[in-house]
Write an enzyme that holds these catalytic residues in place. Structure first.
Site, PDB file in Angstrom:
ATOM      1  N   HIS A  25       0.914   1.219   0.234  1.00 12.28           N
ATOM      2  CA  HIS A  25       1.921   0.200   0.514  1.00 12.28           C
ATOM      3  C   HIS A  25       3.329   0.725   0.246  1.00 12.28           C
ATOM      4  O   HIS A  25       4.018   0.217  -0.654  1.00 12.28           O
ATOM      5  CB  HIS A  25       1.669  -1.039  -0.369  1.00 12.28           C
TER       6      HIS A  25
ATOM      7  N   GLU B 121      12.978  16.567  10.456  1.00 20.22           N
ATOM      8  CA  GLU B 121      11.622  17.102  10.333  1.00 20.22           C
ATOM      9  C   GLU B 121      10.541  16.157  10.859  1.00 20.22           C
ATOM     10  O   GLU B 121       9.395  16.572  11.040  1.00 20.22           O
ATOM     11  CB  GLU B 121      11.328  17.494   8.881  1.00 20.22           C
TER      12      GLU B 121
ATOM     13  N   HIS C 180       2.137  -5.086   5.546  1.00 15.41           N
ATOM     14  CA  HIS C 180       1.092  -4.700   4.594  1.00 15.41           C
ATOM     15  C   HIS C 180       1.274  -3.253   4.100  1.00 15.41           C
ATOM     16  O   HIS C 180       1.417  -3.031   2.903  1.00 15.41           O
ATOM     17  CB  HIS C 180      -0.303  -4.887   5.228  1.00 15.41           C
TER      18      HIS C 180
END
Ligand code: 2HA
Ligand code: ZN
Length: 270
Positions: free
Chosen positions: A141, A169, A210
């Site tokens: 998370h 990158e 989430h």
């Protein structure tokens, strides 16, 4: 028989869960990891004839029949894995078409694998079809990626392009981009199937509001993948409300493709 607490797969899992906790990606019991062992690896540390318990999985995964996985336990805190690996981790072998998991080591307090086991196993099956060397599925998370899903369109291409533009990158580390699922009920076979479908085209799948799933060939690579995307999301949140004077252009992203011999996801660059 060698001591499983010294097995590289266990010590690397301990190091990884500690690092992830340190990053703030795994509050309380947040996050879960599954690591598929190579065939014959488990036998150096456990006797597969000695099954401690058999746990029904609630799904089928015929491609994973007979494969061994080291998996974080349900309700366990990443913060604690280093202190109680035998309770917080489990080594399971999938049998009967993936409908049963034989516990060969771990979950010593009577526990079980992560509630997200269906998503993990379905994602392994999906990634193995794309990359036979895939071994890791990792969920956590991270705060900036999570925050980004409240304010950014959840379209795979748009979300990927924003992250690619936030740091040079990014395109090199995840040329396959990120896929995004809308909010869905977690812990279910449905979100497992949806995640696995998204895993066929990218190693990163964001779960809106989430967290994120990453897949890779080893724990470090998968950690690094999430780390890079999360840092890009942090840059995005620092600049999203400011007038943008500069960006990384598609032309420049094409230069990175050439220089680093990577191919951006088809259709994601202009
Ligand atoms: O294991 O992160 O998604 C706790 C979770 C569920
Ligand atoms: Zn979660």
């Amino acid at each position: 028989m060698k001591d499983i607490l010294n097995a590289p797969f266990v010590t690397e899992m301990i190091r990884t869960t500690a690092s992830m906790y340190g990053q703030g990606w795994d509050e309380r019991n947040g996050g879960n990891i599954s690591l598929m062992l190579d065939r014959g690896q488990a036998e150096e540390y456990v006797d597969p004839g000695q099954v401690l318990r058999t746990i029904p999985t609630g799904f089928s995964a015929p491609e994973l029949e007979g494969r061994d996985f080291l998996v974080t336990g349900t309700g366990k805190y990443f913060k604690n894995v280093r202190y109680e690996p035998e309770a917080d981790l489990g080594l399971v072998r999938l049998t009967e078409g993936g409908t049963q998991a034989q516990l060969l080591w771990g979950y010593s307090d009577g526990g079980s694998f992560t509630s997200e086991f269906p998503t993990h196993m379905m994602s392994h099956a999906a990634r193995l079809r794309t990359d036979p060397e895939n071994r890791v599925v990792m969920h956590c998370h991270p705060v900036n990626l999570l925050a980004m899903t409240y304010v950014h369109p959840l379209d795979d291409r748009a979300f990927t392009r924003t992250l690619w533009q936030m740091s040079t990158e990014c395109l090199v580390v995840f040329p396959d981009g990120v896929n995004v699922l809308p909010w869905m009920l977690c812990g279910t076979t449905q979100i497992g199937e949806a995640t696995a479908e998204k895993m066929t085209t990218a190693r990163l799948v964001v779960w809106a509001q989430h967290g994120i799933y990453g897949a890779g060939r080893n724990l470090d690579e998968t950690f690094g993948l999430i780390e890079t995307a999360e840092k890009a999301a942090e840059v995005y949140l620092k600049i999203a409300h400011l007038p943008r004077l500069h960006t990384i252009t598609d032309e420049q992203l094409h230069l990175l493709e050439q220089r680093y011999s990577v191919r951006a996801r088809p259709g994601f660059l202009d």
